[in-house]
Write an enzyme that holds these catalytic residues in place. Structure first.
Site, PDB file in Angstrom:
ATOM      1  N   CYS A  48       0.806  -1.215   0.000  1.00 41.44           N
ATOM      2  CA  CYS A  48       0.000   0.000   0.000  1.00 41.44           C
ATOM      3  C   CYS A  48       0.839   1.265   0.000  1.00 41.44           C
ATOM      4  O   CYS A  48       0.555   2.195  -0.762  1.00 41.44           O
ATOM      5  CB  CYS A  48      -0.955  -0.011   1.182  1.00 41.44           C
ATOM      6  SG  CYS A  48      -0.243  -0.531   2.749  1.00 41.44           S
ATOM      7  N   TYR A  49       1.868   1.338   0.813  1.00 41.37           N
ATOM      8  CA  TYR A  49       2.660   2.568   0.851  1.00 41.37           C
ATOM      9  C   TYR A  49       3.317   2.838  -0.503  1.00 41.37           C
ATOM     10  O   TYR A  49       3.157   3.911  -1.064  1.00 41.37           O
ATOM     11  CB  TYR A  49       3.691   2.523   1.986  1.00 41.37           C
ATOM     12  CG  TYR A  49       3.111   2.720   3.364  1.00 41.37           C
ATOM     13  CD1 TYR A  49       2.360   3.848   3.675  1.00 41.37           C
ATOM     14  CD2 TYR A  49       3.310   1.784   4.371  1.00 41.37           C
ATOM     15  CE1 TYR A  49       1.827   4.039   4.953  1.00 41.37           C
ATOM     16  CE2 TYR A  49       2.781   1.977   5.651  1.00 41.37           C
ATOM     17  CZ  TYR A  49       2.042   3.104   5.936  1.00 41.37           C
ATOM     18  OH  TYR A  49       1.523   3.286   7.186  1.00 41.37           O
TER      19      TYR A  49
END
Lengths: 350, 350, 350, 350
Positions: free
Chosen positions: C152-153
């Site tokens: 996600c990051y």
């Protein structure tokens, strides 16, 4: 098949949009909302902005003739009282109408007046309308032109109770329904009570003891029992977006006094539920160790039902969970449309 | 007066720390926790880091003699079963003990065995212990050396029901308690069920139909009724940090059949509650239009009680709200300490 | 096409199950989990219990040969370090492997050692693996056998930054990424920090200043910039189940000093994003007045990107939102599978 | 000492009520609110219903002369623009005024017009007013008659930055503040954006890039730096009731190029913060391994400050947490009152 939504800017309307945008047989042809008129669906609901249709379909003012030209099935996602103004004209213009409000759920105009405080605006339509609970009224829905889809409280309570009542396994007296609703159940009402900081870290009862939806629940329970049923119903608001949990306190028709009687009754209840729901695509009967949880039904057109006999009190506790916007509102309405139009009942819902 | 907390690293322990740090008469002299031993209170609980005492007071391993030397009153914020190992020795060493676990809440060892599955480890102390509900047992608490402070479920259910039962206003049969608990009610248990994403957007029943706390609730209800009471109790978990909401279904002792009988009964109930609680600093009887809400009692040692007679079903619905960590645990324990030690009952709690 | 999931009991694994169960071309043929072995998918994840396959498919212990026989594509939803043990053998047995861990996302073993603290267990595979960001590496993914799908990051930061960097519109220095993650981003880790009551009503930074995922982000940014890029990255935990919001602070390559220069730059940025993403099905470029919101992407394999030039500071602020489990993990992995296997890229993801 | 609150029905007003009800030196003598006039404080805010004063004190319409007769200190918890109408008359009538709005926080009428879009209604009072940040302007507050208490964003940003800027440890250019606010930060605004279901499971930026509060923050930063400071400020809304988290990106005045230079700088920063805040009762400097968390300051008049030097980027990251209603609004206002009236600064705030 073309479908329109009148009053599509609320939470039920938005959920209808979600379900119809991905429906294989239905095409969303019109959405109305006075406050959003002129804007695209993708603009009003950014979560659908990547959908091709949502990019171009624009909200309009509600207009009967245009709706009737645009759509064969019209969903009414309007507040109580407003829906009644639309149903008659749309039926007259040849549409099939699926109403998500409470306006056409009762058969008795007198009961309507008792609970809603004024005469029903279109009593002749009450007879015509079909209660949109497909698991119970599938045959009637197929032949209907006006369907009154029940909301989250009635669905979460009626589906678990009706089979037991019809089978004579429980008494028709003393039924208690304790229910918890997510905040979208109140609709997109811009009122202080529903602000984030008023709901977060809050759990509270409301509308006790005489909530309006009692009227339709009691009408349905009475029809199943063959005698008047009076229901104790306690709604509560809890801080979840989507979800409804009902805990039902029921009295078995016959006392059980020992383990073998209890086992026999358990068997009867299990069979009753199996007979009623094992073939139903949207009813999930929980196995012995499981209990319902709203997070397991979020976004799904599913009701979970679990139950326990209590040898200490002699009572039957039945618990159900559903998503108040899906099986408790718009999913149910789409399910009704599928039945009505002869589509596979699960179309667009799995 | 010096007070110690054994097992101070859980949620009840942390709440005890909060309350004792600001208590005008008590001084927190020791906190124990095996896993936090050696660290300061301010380090383990950063929210207290600005408190002068919290900066220097360090958690220690639990050690009976040291505790007895350090403190006159010892709070046990330990899991069920572990508290029983501490109470006897501490009493023997001359401490007054306030136990927040369920270990000493029952009078009957047989009942203990039925609900907890093994013999009570210190049955001789059961007789000695006092049930720490000051609104009911204030006199006994004053003279006690071992106080078993009840938790959130019993408090939220007993305080609303006991006065009605004692006054003979409700039947002792058919009592139903539907209760919702915030997640800290489960303690600081590191289990998958209590992870954020398992609780958020979730509402679920558990422990149905035979939760352990039924044992103490029924013992108290039976004592008040003068006959055995069997309770239907359904606990649920909802996504709030702190809060408990109980909805109670009760049958008035006499049927009311018309409005004037109902008004008379309302008057009786109101008077009964007034007599029981109008002078109580921590019981808030709600006026007619109000209903309890957990957010109104968060962090306060208060129980809100509201009620409605239902003319349609003949039932009395009583609803209560409290903070499961304050009036439902540590606030109540501090209230017991105040009574025990002759402090103003509201000291450190307002 | 048959697909298996190794380590399917975590949140990413569960999301993979959700997506594959409804995938039109892929069939879920095996799911492994040591702790769930023997149970059906429907039992472990009640939300899928109504699915026909979930009713019968059982979790097994992970077993290389069996997996290779059962599935053509194997997803690894395992903790960092464990995935590396599976990838080699599965590749050797002829499977295509899509890894959701960080094990194969770096090209440089030295960089791996710097950030992970030990030698890479299978450095020969680093060269072979393809970074699974289809919007950037679509061609490479088509030809890959080992795909390292970013989490996600990286996704929330790289997709907004890479096109600007490649186009030379921003400086490669001074890039700051401030990111907020929902709690499922931490995985189904049973640790105190992730308990409901520790996360609810909490917002907190963590892993500052040297989070492990910096290594892959900087490698990708450096490749795009053609020179080493050092990133400032600050992750935070916020109380939502699913969602990630990144706020990026960027310096335009050329200063703008008046309104017309600013308008010209705006035009360039808009064109750059249009060129990069207007044909991408899962990138939603927000129009002028809109800003991203995690609730608009929950459950969708979509990243929302919005941006503002600030005439007061000369900076470009780019904001992105995605669902950390979908476009930030499992949705992305399925998108990779679609590309790899020549399915329509949106199959099972709309 | 008697204190009144004008506009007490919002969240800041309610928090002022909470703090003043328990204040040892101040007595709440009047609360005004047009919409609540006639009702008791205990009725409007059930959480205070057990307080003796709250049971009898009634909201009134705001009336200058009456307020001036009733109270020596008047708190204005009014929307921007409305406060300015009250301050002048109340000062004229001899009251000391503590304003929680932004109306008197700027010194420059021109800057006011730039950010608020119209001429300041009472520019002569701007000179007179004191910025109510006691840690910075304690001496001035003691002598003030009109205090403009800063809100949550300025407090969370200024307190961490001002000492560094004054000490010349950081550059005055390139300062970035990324801030997260709980929903009460928006006030009790009954708007769709702040409904529970719009905020829950949502994280979103807003007001980017030119938020009104930039004006006061830049004025304060510029005063400290001795030169004009331009701030990059990005506010976000997250689903917590109370809480603010600021993450600040700062450039040390001198580069550090090796470990010993970094250690030296760390020492300087630590000393700077110690010098500024070690004696401050409401500033909590976090020790090395800790990072701020909003849950640690909920309900407390405390700001937590933690920081990290990043050897990879050369930047200083400072993070702060506070409760937007307490140290970010009403607690700060009460702290100002304490300073103004010569009470112990922590009176009623611990």
């Amino acid at each position: 098949m073309k479908a329109a939504i009148v009053g599509a800017s609320g939470y039920s309307g938005e959920e209808l949009v979600r379900l119809l945008l991905r429906h294989p047989q239905a095409e969303l042809s019109a959405v109305t909302s006075r406050q959003c008129a002129g804007q695209t669906v993708g603009r009003v609901f950014p979560r659908f902005a990547h959908d091709a249709l949502a990019k171009t379909l624009r909200f309009t003012e509600p207009h009967m003739e245009l709706l009737a030209k645009t759509a064969e099935v019209v969903f009414l996602a309007l507040p109580h009282g407003v829906a009644a103004e639309f149903a008659g004209p749309l039926l007259h213009l040849g549409c099939q109408v699926i109403d998500l409000s409470a306006d056409f759920r009762l058969k008795s105009p007198a009961r309507y007046k008792e609970f809603y405080g004024h005469d029903h605006p279109a009593p002749e339509l009450l007879e015509k309308s079909v209660y949109g609970l497909p698991e119970i009224y599938r045959a009637e829905i197929k032949a209907a032109s006006l369907i009154a889809a029940p909301g989250c409280y009635p669905t979460s309570i009626l589906l678990p109770v009706l089979p037991l009542l019809k089978a004579g396994l429980i008494k028709s007296t003393g039924i208690i329904a304790n229910a918890l609703s997510g905040v979208t159940g109140a609709g997109r009402k811009v009122e202080q009570d529903f602000l984030f900081a008023e709901c977060n870290e809050s759990a509270r009862p409301y509308g006790i003891p005489k909530h309006r939806h009692l009227s339709e629940m009691e009408e349905q329970l009475s029809a199943a029992a063959g005698e008047p049923v009076v229901l104790q119903f306690s709604p509560h608001l809890i801080p979840v977006n989507r979800g409804m949990l009902a805990t039902l306190y029921l009295a078995p028709a016959r006392h059980f006094e020992n383990e073998s009687q209890m086992a026999a009754l358990q068997e009867q209840i299990a069979r009753c539920y199996q007979a009623a729901y094992s073939a139903e695509p949207f009813v999930r009967l929980l196995e012995e160790t499981a209990l319902p949880d709203t997070k397991n039904v979020a976004g799904a057109n599913v009701i979970e039902i679990g139950w326990r006999l209590d040898p200490r009190t002699g009572r039957l506790i039945v618990m159900s969970a559903l998503d108040n916007l899906t099986k408790g509102a718009s999913g149910q309405a789409v399910q009704c449309m599928n039945v009505l139009r002869g589509f596979p009942e699960t179309a667009g819902l799995c």
